[in-house]
Design a protein around this motif. Structure first.
Motif, PDB file in Angstrom:
ATOM      1  N   GLY A  97       9.856  -0.788 -39.583  1.00 47.10           N
ATOM      2  CA  GLY A  97      10.037  -1.744 -40.756  1.00 47.10           C
ATOM      3  C   GLY A  97      11.560  -1.986 -41.316  1.00 47.10           C
ATOM      4  O   GLY A  97      11.603  -2.758 -41.998  1.00 47.10           O
ATOM      5  N   ASN A  98      12.340  -1.280 -40.682  1.00 50.81           N
ATOM      6  CA  ASN A  98      13.774  -1.730 -40.994  1.00 50.81           C
ATOM      7  C   ASN A  98      14.554  -1.578 -39.714  1.00 50.81           C
ATOM      8  O   ASN A  98      15.342  -0.271 -39.497  1.00 50.81           O
ATOM      9  CB  ASN A  98      14.213  -0.602 -42.145  1.00 50.81           C
ATOM     10  CG  ASN A  98      15.321  -0.982 -42.891  1.00 50.81           C
ATOM     11  OD1 ASN A  98      16.218  -1.784 -42.250  1.00 50.81           O
ATOM     12  ND2 ASN A  98      15.298  -0.607 -44.111  1.00 50.81           N
ATOM     13  N   LYS A  99      14.639  -2.626 -38.800  1.00 49.85           N
ATOM     14  CA  LYS A  99      15.197  -2.297 -37.546  1.00 49.85           C
ATOM     15  C   LYS A  99      16.494  -2.089 -37.576  1.00 49.85           C
ATOM     16  O   LYS A  99      17.426  -1.188 -37.085  1.00 49.85           O
ATOM     17  CB  LYS A  99      14.738  -3.471 -36.844  1.00 49.85           C
ATOM     18  CG  LYS A  99      15.413  -3.530 -35.379  1.00 49.85           C
ATOM     19  CD  LYS A  99      15.123  -4.755 -34.999  1.00 49.85           C
ATOM     20  CE  LYS A  99      15.837  -4.965 -33.250  1.00 49.85           C
ATOM     21  NZ  LYS A  99      15.283  -6.066 -32.702  1.00 49.85           N
ATOM     22  N   ASP A 100      17.379  -2.848 -38.388  1.00 47.42           N
ATOM     23  CA  ASP A 100      18.813  -2.746 -38.451  1.00 47.42           C
ATOM     24  C   ASP A 100      19.397  -1.537 -39.179  1.00 47.42           C
ATOM     25  O   ASP A 100      20.199  -0.928 -38.533  1.00 47.42           O
ATOM     26  CB  ASP A 100      19.362  -4.020 -39.444  1.00 47.42           C
ATOM     27  CG  ASP A 100      19.099  -5.409 -38.731  1.00 47.42           C
ATOM     28  OD1 ASP A 100      18.984  -5.338 -37.557  1.00 47.42           O
ATOM     29  OD2 ASP A 100      18.988  -6.485 -39.519  1.00 47.42           O
ATOM     30  N   LYS A 101      18.617  -1.047 -39.874  1.00 47.66           N
ATOM     31  CA  LYS A 101      19.050   0.347 -40.826  1.00 47.66           C
ATOM     32  C   LYS A 101      18.969   1.504 -39.620  1.00 47.66           C
ATOM     33  O   LYS A 101      19.632   2.391 -39.462  1.00 47.66           O
ATOM     34  CB  LYS A 101      18.208   0.536 -41.880  1.00 47.66           C
ATOM     35  CG  LYS A 101      18.656   1.579 -42.727  1.00 47.66           C
ATOM     36  CD  LYS A 101      17.782   2.003 -43.876  1.00 47.66           C
ATOM     37  CE  LYS A 101      18.155   3.532 -44.766  1.00 47.66           C
ATOM     38  NZ  LYS A 101      17.257   3.482 -46.022  1.00 47.66           N
ATOM     39  N   LEU A 102      17.567   1.201 -39.123  1.00 47.04           N
ATOM     40  CA  LEU A 102      17.399   2.456 -37.916  1.00 47.04           C
ATOM     41  C   LEU A 102      18.339   2.442 -36.948  1.00 47.04           C
ATOM     42  O   LEU A 102      18.971   3.344 -36.401  1.00 47.04           O
ATOM     43  CB  LEU A 102      16.104   2.179 -37.496  1.00 47.04           C
ATOM     44  CG  LEU A 102      15.365   3.488 -36.506  1.00 47.04           C
ATOM     45  CD1 LEU A 102      15.268   4.766 -37.468  1.00 47.04           C
ATOM     46  CD2 LEU A 102      14.165   2.948 -36.346  1.00 47.04           C
ATOM     47  N   ARG A 103      18.657   1.341 -36.256  1.00 45.31           N
ATOM     48  CA  ARG A 103      19.780   1.089 -35.225  1.00 45.31           C
ATOM     49  C   ARG A 103      20.866   1.501 -35.718  1.00 45.31           C
ATOM     50  O   ARG A 103      21.745   2.448 -34.885  1.00 45.31           O
ATOM     51  CB  ARG A 103      19.908  -0.457 -34.938  1.00 45.31           C
ATOM     52  CG  ARG A 103      20.776  -0.534 -33.679  1.00 45.31           C
ATOM     53  CD  ARG A 103      21.119  -2.009 -33.452  1.00 45.31           C
ATOM     54  NE  ARG A 103      19.954  -2.379 -32.477  1.00 45.31           N
ATOM     55  CZ  ARG A 103      19.742  -2.445 -31.343  1.00 45.31           C
ATOM     56  NH1 ARG A 103      20.895  -1.923 -30.661  1.00 45.31           N
ATOM     57  NH2 ARG A 103      18.743  -2.780 -30.607  1.00 45.31           N
TER      58      ARG A 103
END
Length: 255
Positions: free
Chosen positions: A201-207
């Protein structure tokens, strides 16, 4: 790497990121590469690329969760290509799902793809290696199976199972000259990781969090894995069995 030329090497999940990079490296060493994948087009694309570069490759489409179909594919490979010298258990799949939000259907899918598939192909391949008294099995596990990983409870359990299976088979077949070792990727930039991060649900933050967590300052790339895999498959590792190596940029440093 010593003595890989002419060896018949079967790589499951060979059409994916780590799998295709591994197929390419074995082909560069002169191995006869069998690209196994449930995705027929992906497997064929890798085989075609290897052959265009002057290598030897065959694409095989197989559903590794089907024991009978997998056994038939192993028999076909040995009939058409020759005795399997090296098996690389690379096929896998995961989706970010907290344990309490998952259920039996999801558990079954994860277990079938990440653990049962390893059993299904290792069994017929090992039976043939055992008769010949030689062979190498390299399984791609995961650091999730060594130290745990949030949102990957069942996947981590499967990968821990692959490690335990490998160590046990290493003991059972050491006197036959068959080795079993595991390579554990850390966070690696593949299509599967992309799907995993999308599900969070939060791809950029996780990357960004993954990248910052790695001491070497970047996520792993598929090309980072083949060196360790080929080492275990080669004669350079002839006296190495039952071992686990992490390829994670230092993300985990647990013995």
């Amino acid at each position: 790497m010593r003595n890989l030329k002419g060896k018949v090497v079967v790589i499951t999940g060979g059409g994916g990121g780590i799998g295709s990079a591994t197929c390419d490296r074995f082909a560069e060493e002169g191995a006869r590469v069998v690209v196994c994948d449930i995705n027929t087009e992906a497997a064929q694309a890798v085989a075609d690329r290897i052959k265009a570069a002057g290598g030897d490759a065959l694409a095989v489409s197989v559903d590794l969760t089907d024991f009978d179909a997998t056994g038939a594919s192993v028999a076909k490979i040995e009939d058409e290509v020759g005795p399997i010298d090296v098996l690389v258990n690379n096929a896998g799949w995961d989706l970010f799902t907290p344990f309490l939000k998952s259920g039996p259907d999801f558990w079954s899918k994860i277990i079938d793809i990440n653990l049962r598939s390893v059993l299904n192909i290792t069994h017929p391949v090992l039976a043939r290696m055992n008769e010949r008294g030689a062979g190498r099995v390299v399984s791609i596990a995961s650091d999730a199976g060594r130290v745990g990983s949030s949102g990957e409870s069942v996947y981590a359990a499967c990968k821990a199972g692959v490690i335990a299976l490998s160590k046990t088979l290493a003991r059972e077949h050491a006197r036959k000259g068959i080795t079993f070792n595991c390579v554990c990727p850390g966070v690696t930039d593949t299509g599967m990781l992309d799907t995993f991060m999308e599900a969070s649900g939060n791809k950029d933050k996780l990357r960004d969090a993954f990248t910052k967590a790695v001491p070497m300052g970047r996520m792993g790339q598929p090309s980072d894995l083949p060196g360790a895999i080929l080492f275990f498959a080669s004669d350079d590792a002839a006296f190495v069995t039952g071992q686990v190596i992490s390829v994670s940029g230092g993300l985990t440093m647990h013995g």
